[in-house]
Enzyme design. Structure first.
Site, PDB file in Angstrom:
ATOM      1  N   GLU A  35       0.798  -1.426   0.058  1.00 53.66           N
ATOM      2  CA  GLU A  35       0.215  -0.145  -0.013  1.00 53.66           C
ATOM      3  C   GLU A  35       0.932   1.296   0.120  1.00 53.66           C
ATOM      4  O   GLU A  35       1.640   1.361   0.782  1.00 53.66           O
ATOM      5  CB  GLU A  35      -0.870   0.149   1.138  1.00 53.66           C
ATOM      6  CG  GLU A  35      -1.872   1.019   1.244  1.00 53.66           C
ATOM      7  CD  GLU A  35      -2.554   1.142   2.478  1.00 53.66           C
ATOM      8  OE1 GLU A  35      -2.684   0.217   3.473  1.00 53.66           O
ATOM      9  OE2 GLU A  35      -3.540   2.123   2.568  1.00 53.66           O
ATOM     10  N   ARG A 262       4.225 -12.466   9.869  1.00 51.27           N
ATOM     11  CA  ARG A 262       4.902 -11.066   9.772  1.00 51.27           C
ATOM     12  C   ARG A 262       6.208 -11.109  10.362  1.00 51.27           C
ATOM     13  O   ARG A 262       6.237 -11.871  11.462  1.00 51.27           O
ATOM     14  CB  ARG A 262       3.840 -10.107  10.406  1.00 51.27           C
ATOM     15  CG  ARG A 262       4.215  -8.671  10.353  1.00 51.27           C
ATOM     16  CD  ARG A 262       3.158  -7.951  11.028  1.00 51.27           C
ATOM     17  NE  ARG A 262       1.997  -7.760  10.026  1.00 51.27           N
ATOM     18  CZ  ARG A 262       1.890  -6.589   9.287  1.00 51.27           C
ATOM     19  NH1 ARG A 262       2.944  -5.767   9.067  1.00 51.27           N
ATOM     20  NH2 ARG A 262       1.089  -6.572   8.370  1.00 51.27           N
ATOM     21  N   LYS A 272       4.441   0.741   9.588  1.00 51.21           N
ATOM     22  CA  LYS A 272       4.506   2.190   8.746  1.00 51.21           C
ATOM     23  C   LYS A 272       3.822   3.244   9.489  1.00 51.21           C
ATOM     24  O   LYS A 272       4.713   4.314   9.493  1.00 51.21           O
ATOM     25  CB  LYS A 272       3.883   2.024   7.708  1.00 51.21           C
ATOM     26  CG  LYS A 272       4.561   1.363   6.367  1.00 51.21           C
ATOM     27  CD  LYS A 272       3.828   1.341   4.937  1.00 51.21           C
ATOM     28  CE  LYS A 272       2.975   0.175   4.981  1.00 51.21           C
ATOM     29  NZ  LYS A 272       2.416  -0.143   3.714  1.00 51.21           N
TER      30      LYS A 272
HETATM   31  P1  ATP Z   1       2.556  -2.069   7.847  1.00 50.38           P
HETATM   32  O1  ATP Z   1       2.135  -2.626   9.245  1.00 50.38           O
HETATM   33  O2  ATP Z   1       4.272  -1.862   8.030  1.00 50.38           O
HETATM   34  O3  ATP Z   1       1.854  -1.027   7.477  1.00 50.38           O
HETATM   35  P2  ATP Z   1       1.459  -3.473   5.781  1.00 50.38           P
HETATM   36  O4  ATP Z   1       1.139  -4.817   5.896  1.00 50.38           O
HETATM   37  O5  ATP Z   1       0.198  -2.490   6.060  1.00 50.38           O
HETATM   38  O6  ATP Z   1       2.425  -3.160   6.882  1.00 50.38           O
HETATM   39  P3  ATP Z   1       1.508  -3.312   3.183  1.00 50.38           P
HETATM   40  O7  ATP Z   1       2.194  -2.340   2.301  1.00 50.38           O
HETATM   41  O8  ATP Z   1       0.221  -3.668   2.909  1.00 50.38           O
HETATM   42  O9  ATP Z   1       1.815  -2.987   4.577  1.00 50.38           O
HETATM   43  O10 ATP Z   1       2.406  -4.638   2.749  1.00 50.38           O
HETATM   44  C1  ATP Z   1       2.929  -5.205   1.743  1.00 50.38           C
HETATM   45  C2  ATP Z   1       2.954  -6.599   1.949  1.00 50.38           C
HETATM   46  O11 ATP Z   1       4.263  -6.843   2.707  1.00 50.38           O
HETATM   47  C3  ATP Z   1       1.822  -7.402   2.196  1.00 50.38           C
HETATM   48  O12 ATP Z   1       1.920  -8.500   1.765  1.00 50.38           O
HETATM   49  C4  ATP Z   1       2.285  -7.600   3.796  1.00 50.38           C
HETATM   50  O13 ATP Z   1       1.553  -8.725   4.254  1.00 50.38           O
HETATM   51  C5  ATP Z   1       3.847  -7.580   3.660  1.00 50.38           C
HETATM   52  N1  ATP Z   1       4.392  -7.071   5.047  1.00 50.38           N
HETATM   53  C6  ATP Z   1       4.459  -6.114   5.662  1.00 50.38           C
HETATM   54  N2  ATP Z   1       5.035  -6.060   6.729  1.00 50.38           N
HETATM   55  C7  ATP Z   1       5.715  -7.322   6.875  1.00 50.38           C
HETATM   56  C8  ATP Z   1       6.518  -7.879   7.892  1.00 50.38           C
HETATM   57  N3  ATP Z   1       6.837  -7.199   9.017  1.00 50.38           N
HETATM   58  N4  ATP Z   1       6.761  -9.097   7.542  1.00 50.38           N
HETATM   59  C9  ATP Z   1       6.600  -9.661   6.339  1.00 50.38           C
HETATM   60  N5  ATP Z   1       5.687  -9.265   5.363  1.00 50.38           N
HETATM   61  C10 ATP Z   1       5.194  -8.052   5.614  1.00 50.38           C
HETATM   62 MG    MG Z   2      -1.413  -3.156   4.467  1.00 49.28          MG
END
Ligand code: ATP
Ligand code: MG
Length: 560
Positions: A35, A262, A272
């Site tokens: 995102e 995660r 983020k």
């Molecule tokens: P955040 O909590 O940092 O905002 P998010 O999951 O909302 O993370 P996205 O931009 O939606 O961030 O993530 C893109 C991809 O990366 C998704 O498939 C998500 O599951 C994966 N991802 C994000 N954070 C992690 C993590 N700490 N470990 C493994 N995969 C991750």
């Molecule tokens: Mg997300």
């Protein structure tokens, strides 16, 4: 089980099972779906390596899909940064996709759902809808709008799209089951009104699809075969499948959602929202501050993409959440830098040293190896003269038998140069040593082939010639958080663990060969650690960030 099978992770087993059950290799397609509401971090690196790694393993395409359904938080700056980071890590996506490109298709499908009696416009407040949802142990209550006539639903949904209604006045909900055990199946919201400009579709839309409605349908539109997401989406899988059931053309690939844990890392945070807080509150200088666990921060800190990818591969993919020690990344990094970083000399805390028997005004060029680990790296010349700088910590008036550096009456070799002996030193009125006077043995020059040049002394010191050295700004870093799990405390906020001394700026003296160093160039300052040229460098001022030490000083500190 053969060796190759043993090394498969559980995600690869899922794919292998599908292939064994009739799925064909040419149908495999993956995606990485960030995102664009922030910069990528180390956790994302795991997901990138998983998805693109599968692409490489199965020779299958991988899409870079921006999940851009929330105009309130998303920006082009983040899209650009994400593309730069994925490329920098060494991966190539097949298609660059945006969920926003599917807004019309998603809308059309939503109309189909309404026409089939599977979706309705709810005109209650968000609070009323939330209350009616029930709890995990009690069923929900049907909305009074649940049985609204289909024609009325269509009219209202069109009006929502046309901008005739205020934000928050209506939503579109899927009509599933208000008593479903999985609360996400209790008539989930699929559209909301949001009068916001979107970074790509501008003001074309004022209704935006929700994540659950968007993600699976985007996977389907792109014909992604396996859609991997983190564990918090496990409960969403039922809904992902329900939506697909309503639309799927059985002749096309049906995407499959599967979940992995995660990644969390010690001594930092990788959410983020929290990283944004550090940026917005000025704790760091930006998303790419070298103390940040973002890909751009790591890059600016001097980490190599190879080390980040190797680290992600080493820790692999897990089914359960746990905290990975970041010193493992540093270990991988050091191993790589040791192989590739040219050696140079830089003095961080200068102490003047004069060689009393070396002729005033004389200069010579000494030959220095660029990397003893890599002969092809060649040699360079380093200017030597009577007046040098050495590291303050490398001289003591008196040192015990284990002090192999310079002490009065003792000998050391100057790296690539001569053996010197400390004869005396000068102090300021406070007793601080300001200069060391030495004599040198003119026959002892390294590489000259004389008997003296081969003579072994216990210590070798790095140095620079005062007249020739370049002044450089050097940033030294400590951990950003004082606690190994800053966001793992119930009674405390992660911001309570900010290390207020995580950045120190000093003026150092480096050898003149560094005048031509460019932003991003990485070096080993011999005996001092790894350093990278920062983007703040200019023609008049070199700026280095310290990447890491030569050894794992963190684990030593933690143990003490
Ligand atoms: P955040 O909590 O940092 O905002 P998010 O999951 O909302 O993370 P996205 O931009 O939606 O961030 O993530 C893109 C991809 O990366 C998704 O498939 C998500 O599951 C994966 N991802 C994000 N954070 C992690 C993590 N700490 N470990 C493994 N995969 C991750
Ligand atoms: Mg997300």
């Amino acid at each position: 089980m053969n060796e190759a099978e043993k090394s498969l992770n559980f995600i690869e087993h899922i794919i292998e099972d599908d292939l064994a059950n009739g799925f064909t290799k040419d149908q495999l397609r993956f995606r990485f779906p960030p995102e664009p509401n922030g910069y990528l971090h180390m956790g994302h690196a795991s997901s990138i390596c998983l998805n693109f790694g599968l692409g490489n393993r199965y020779n299958a395409p991988v899409n870079l899909r921006f999940d851009d359904t929330n105009p309130a938080k998303e920006e082009q700056e983040y899209v650009d940064a994400i593309k730069k980071d994925v490329s920098w890590l060494g991966f190539q996506w097949d298609k660059e996709c945006y969920a926003s490109d599917y807004f019309q298709q998603l809308y059309d499908w939503a109309v189909v759902l309404i026409k089939e009696g599977k979706a309705y416009v709810d005109s209650q407040t968000a609070e009323a809808i939330a209350t009616q949802k029930g709890t995990p142990t009690s069923v929900g209550i049907n909305s009074p709008f649940r049985d609204r006539a289909i024609t009325e639903n269509i009219r209202l949904f069109e009006e929502m799209k046309a901008g005739k209604h205020e934000s928050g006045t209506h939503v579109l909900r899927a009509k599933i089951d208000m008593s479903a055990p999985n609360m996400l199946m209790r008539d989930p919201i699929i559209y909301r009104i949001l009068h916001k400009t979107h970074h790509r579709t501008q003001n074309d839309w004022c209704i935006y699809p929700m994540y659950d409605w968007t993600h699976g349908e985007s996977d389907y539109l792109e014909q992604v075969s396996h859609s991997f997401c983190t564990l918090e989406f496990a409960m969403h899988r039922e809904l992902y499948d329900w939506f697909l059931d309503q639309l799927i053309d059985p002749s096309l690939v049906r995407p499959k959602q599967r979940e992995f844990a995660r990644r969390n890392f010690s001594h930092t945070v990788v959410s983020k929202r929290k990283l944004m807080q550090l940026v917005e509150q000025g704790v760091v200088s930006g998303w790419d501050d070298p103390r940040m666990p973002t890909i751009s921060g790591l890059r600016r800190r001097g980490y190599t993409p190879e080390s980040i990818v190797a680290f992600a591969k080493t820790i692999g993919i897990a089914k359960r959440e746990n905290v990975v020690d970041v010193s493992l990344l540093d270990f991988t990094l050091r191993e790589h830098l040791n192989r590739v970083a040219p050696r140079v000399m830089g003095v961080l805390n200068p102490l003047k040293l004069v060689i009393t028997n070396y002729p005033e005004g004389q200069e010579e060029l000494l030959v220095a190896e660029n990397n003893q680990e890599d002969e092809s790296a060649g040699t360079r010349e380093v200017p030597f003269s009577k007046h040098l700088f050495i590291e303050q910590e490398d001289f003591k008036e008196e040192g015990n038998r284990k002090f192999f550096r310079l002490k009065l009456g003792g000998e050391v070799r100057l790296k690539n140069g001569y053996i010197i002996k400390a004869e005396s030193c000068t102090k300021d009125p406070n007793g601080n040593i300001t200069e060391v006077q030495c004599t040198y043995d003119p026959l002892s020059k390294s590489g000259s082939g004389t008997e003296e040049s081969l003579r072994k002394v216990k210590g070798t010191l790095h140095w620079v010639s005062q007249k020739h050295a370049l002044k450089a700004k050097v940033r030294l870093y400590d951990r950003l958080f004082t606690d190994p799990t800053p966001d793992g405390h119930k009674d405390k906020d992660f911001m309570d663990f900010i290390n207020s001394n995580s950045l120190e700026e000093i003026t150092a003296y480096v050898e003149p060969s560094l005048a031509s160093a460019q932003e991003g160039d990485r070096f080993q300052f011999q005996r001092m650690g790894y350093f990278v040229v920062d983007k703040d460098s200019s023609s008049s001022q070199l700026v280095f960030n310290k990447t890491t030490g030569l050894r794992d000083t963190w684990s030593k500190l933690d143990a003490s």
